[in-house]
Design an enzyme around this catalytic site. Structure first.
Site, PDB file in Angstrom:
ATOM      1  N   HIS A 172      -6.283   1.091  -7.583  1.00 32.62           N
ATOM      2  CA  HIS A 172      -6.680   0.439  -6.330  1.00 32.62           C
ATOM      3  C   HIS A 172      -7.478  -0.831  -6.669  1.00 32.62           C
ATOM      4  O   HIS A 172      -8.655  -0.946  -6.339  1.00 32.62           O
ATOM      5  CB  HIS A 172      -7.507   1.396  -5.482  1.00 32.62           C
ATOM      6  CG  HIS A 172      -7.607   1.011  -4.042  1.00 32.62           C
ATOM      7  ND1 HIS A 172      -7.059  -0.146  -3.530  1.00 32.62           N
ATOM      8  CD2 HIS A 172      -8.208   1.632  -2.985  1.00 32.62           C
ATOM      9  CE1 HIS A 172      -7.308  -0.215  -2.241  1.00 32.62           C
ATOM     10  NE2 HIS A 172      -7.992   0.848  -1.891  1.00 32.62           N
ATOM     11  N   GLN A 223      -9.523  -3.049  -3.995  1.00 35.96           N
ATOM     12  CA  GLN A 223     -10.809  -2.463  -3.621  1.00 35.96           C
ATOM     13  C   GLN A 223     -11.882  -2.797  -4.645  1.00 35.96           C
ATOM     14  O   GLN A 223     -13.017  -3.122  -4.300  1.00 35.96           O
ATOM     15  CB  GLN A 223     -10.670  -0.948  -3.488  1.00 35.96           C
ATOM     16  CG  GLN A 223     -11.977  -0.233  -3.177  1.00 35.96           C
ATOM     17  CD  GLN A 223     -12.532  -0.586  -1.819  1.00 35.96           C
ATOM     18  OE1 GLN A 223     -11.843  -0.440  -0.823  1.00 35.96           O
ATOM     19  NE2 GLN A 223     -13.771  -1.050  -1.762  1.00 35.96           N
ATOM     20  N   ARG A 243     -14.162  -6.741   1.286  1.00 37.30           N
ATOM     21  CA  ARG A 243     -12.711  -6.648   1.173  1.00 37.30           C
ATOM     22  C   ARG A 243     -12.073  -7.949   1.685  1.00 37.30           C
ATOM     23  O   ARG A 243     -11.094  -8.439   1.110  1.00 37.30           O
ATOM     24  CB  ARG A 243     -12.179  -5.451   1.980  1.00 37.30           C
ATOM     25  CG  ARG A 243     -12.429  -4.085   1.374  1.00 37.30           C
ATOM     26  CD  ARG A 243     -11.658  -3.863   0.084  1.00 37.30           C
ATOM     27  NE  ARG A 243     -10.217  -3.921   0.264  1.00 37.30           N
ATOM     28  CZ  ARG A 243      -9.439  -2.888   0.576  1.00 37.30           C
ATOM     29  NH1 ARG A 243      -9.984  -1.694   0.786  1.00 37.30           N
ATOM     30  NH2 ARG A 243      -8.139  -3.021   0.674  1.00 37.30           N
ATOM     31  N   ARG A 248       0.899  -1.169   0.000  1.00 39.38           N
ATOM     32  CA  ARG A 248       0.000   0.000   0.000  1.00 39.38           C
ATOM     33  C   ARG A 248       0.928   1.207   0.000  1.00 39.38           C
ATOM     34  O   ARG A 248       1.479   1.587   1.040  1.00 39.38           O
ATOM     35  CB  ARG A 248      -0.913  -0.028   1.224  1.00 39.38           C
ATOM     36  CG  ARG A 248      -1.921   1.125   1.291  1.00 39.38           C
ATOM     37  CD  ARG A 248      -2.829   0.954   2.499  1.00 39.38           C
ATOM     38  NE  ARG A 248      -3.631   2.124   2.761  1.00 39.38           N
ATOM     39  CZ  ARG A 248      -4.835   2.368   2.238  1.00 39.38           C
ATOM     40  NH1 ARG A 248      -5.369   1.489   1.409  1.00 39.38           N
ATOM     41  NH2 ARG A 248      -5.499   3.449   2.542  1.00 39.38           N
ATOM     42  N   CYS A 267     -15.754   3.521  -0.856  1.00 38.85           N
ATOM     43  CA  CYS A 267     -14.694   2.608  -0.416  1.00 38.85           C
ATOM     44  C   CYS A 267     -14.248   2.862   1.020  1.00 38.85           C
ATOM     45  O   CYS A 267     -13.570   2.019   1.614  1.00 38.85           O
ATOM     46  CB  CYS A 267     -13.497   2.688  -1.357  1.00 38.85           C
ATOM     47  SG  CYS A 267     -12.711   4.312  -1.393  1.00 38.85           S
ATOM     48  N   ASP A 274     -15.715   8.709  -3.662  1.00 36.58           N
ATOM     49  CA  ASP A 274     -14.514   8.557  -2.850  1.00 36.58           C
ATOM     50  C   ASP A 274     -14.150   9.931  -2.297  1.00 36.58           C
ATOM     51  O   ASP A 274     -14.718  10.953  -2.708  1.00 36.58           O
ATOM     52  CB  ASP A 274     -13.371   7.989  -3.705  1.00 36.58           C
ATOM     53  CG  ASP A 274     -12.124   7.648  -2.895  1.00 36.58           C
ATOM     54  OD1 ASP A 274     -12.250   7.411  -1.678  1.00 36.58           O
ATOM     55  OD2 ASP A 274     -11.022   7.643  -3.464  1.00 36.58           O
TER      56      ASP A 274
END
Length: 296
Positions: free
Chosen positions: A118, A121, A277, A91, A249, A209
């Site tokens: 991403h 996700q 997730r 990450r 998310c 987001d």
């Protein structure tokens, strides 16, 4: 991923969510390094718990401990990790960091988030969408509203793989990456790019987001002004399709891109999405690392 590989991972994720893998430990004896330049709640917890539930082990490594590219070259970190663990999840701030890890480590490297993409996700997102609409999503309208960031870029890639009709609604100057848009052109897939909020109307899936991602704090005031009016509210959710759903998310910056009344709305699937997730990443780990068990 190819469309076939995506289908395989999502089918496994659905099976895991139904509890059909309870007690199965296909990754027993395997380890995953979790490399964090950015802070995390969902990514750290779900990859860690996922490895545990599959019988493996995860070790979380902060950038204070590693110092990617500062304390130690990224290539050297990769060459060390490949001697000790069976996979790496990163990450990170820069997509290039992931490419360097992958170029120098002969083990799977998973993008847990970068400035460009991403994808982990999006696996959870599309598992959630399929729970609502079934596995054939061709022609479903997925409308992303807000910053044309890594999430927007990954939505475009998922549209290429699944046949969803992807619309990105963003202010001028905050469009998705030009190279990602070109990926859609090369694949012959139509992506609608607009600044008109009316594009939200009738959406099967409305997605947003944060306006200000980690590392963009210096731009906060400019971004808040640019995105004024792009907030997802309960009133906006009433304009999407009657069967439509709302996804985010997380974390949510309430008062900016959305409000609690939206994430808690009957059309919200935000917390199902967060649960997924775990299931989607377990499926990914199994398909990336499961075959390694026989060679370990």
């Amino acid at each position: 991923m190819t469309a076939t590989e995506l289908r395989t991972v999502l089918d496994t994720a659905h099976s895991m969510r139904r509890g059909e893998w309870r007690g199965v430990k296909p990754l027993a004896g395997l380890s995953l390094a979790l490399v964090f330049e950015k802070a995390s709640l969902r990514t750290r917890t779900t990859f860690d718990v996922g490895m545990y539930q599959l019988g493996g082990h995860a070790i979380a490594l902060s950038n204070t401990e590693i110092g990617l590219g500062t304390r130690e070259r990224v290539s050297d970190v990769a060459r060390n990790l490949e001697r000790w663990v069976d996979g790496v999840m990163g990450r990170v701030y820069l997509q290039q960091t992931l490419h360097e890890l992958a170029d120098h480590a002969a083990i799977p490297v998973i993008n847990g988030l970068s400035d460009m993409l991403h994808p982990a996700q999006l696996l959870a997102d599309y598992q959630t969408i399929e729970q609502e609409f079934g596995p054939d999503l061709r022609g479903r309208r997925v409308v992303y509203i807000g910053d044309g960031n890594n999430l927007a870029n990954s939505h475009i890639h998922m549209g290429i793989l699944t046949g969803t009709d992807v619309t990105i609604v963003t202010p001028v100057g905050y469009e998705p990456n030009a190279g990602v848009l070109m990926d859609a052109v090369k694949a012959g897939v139509q992506v609608t790019l607009t600044h008109d909020l009316a594009a939200v109307e009738g959406a099967d899936v409305l997605y947003t987001d944060v306006w200000i991602s980690m590392g963009q704090e210096a731009e906060a005031d400019i971004r808040r002004r640019a995105f004024r009016g792009y907030q997802v509210t309960p009133a906006m959710l009433e304009t999407i399709a009657p069967h439509g759903i709302f996804l985010h998310c997380l974390p949510a910056h309430y008062g900016e891109e959305t409000v609690p009344g939206a994430t808690e709305h009957p059309k919200s699937r935000v917390f199902d999405q967060a649960e997924n997730r775990l299931h989607a990443q377990k499926a990914l780990l199994y398909h990336l690392m499961g075959e390694m068990r026989a060679r370990w």
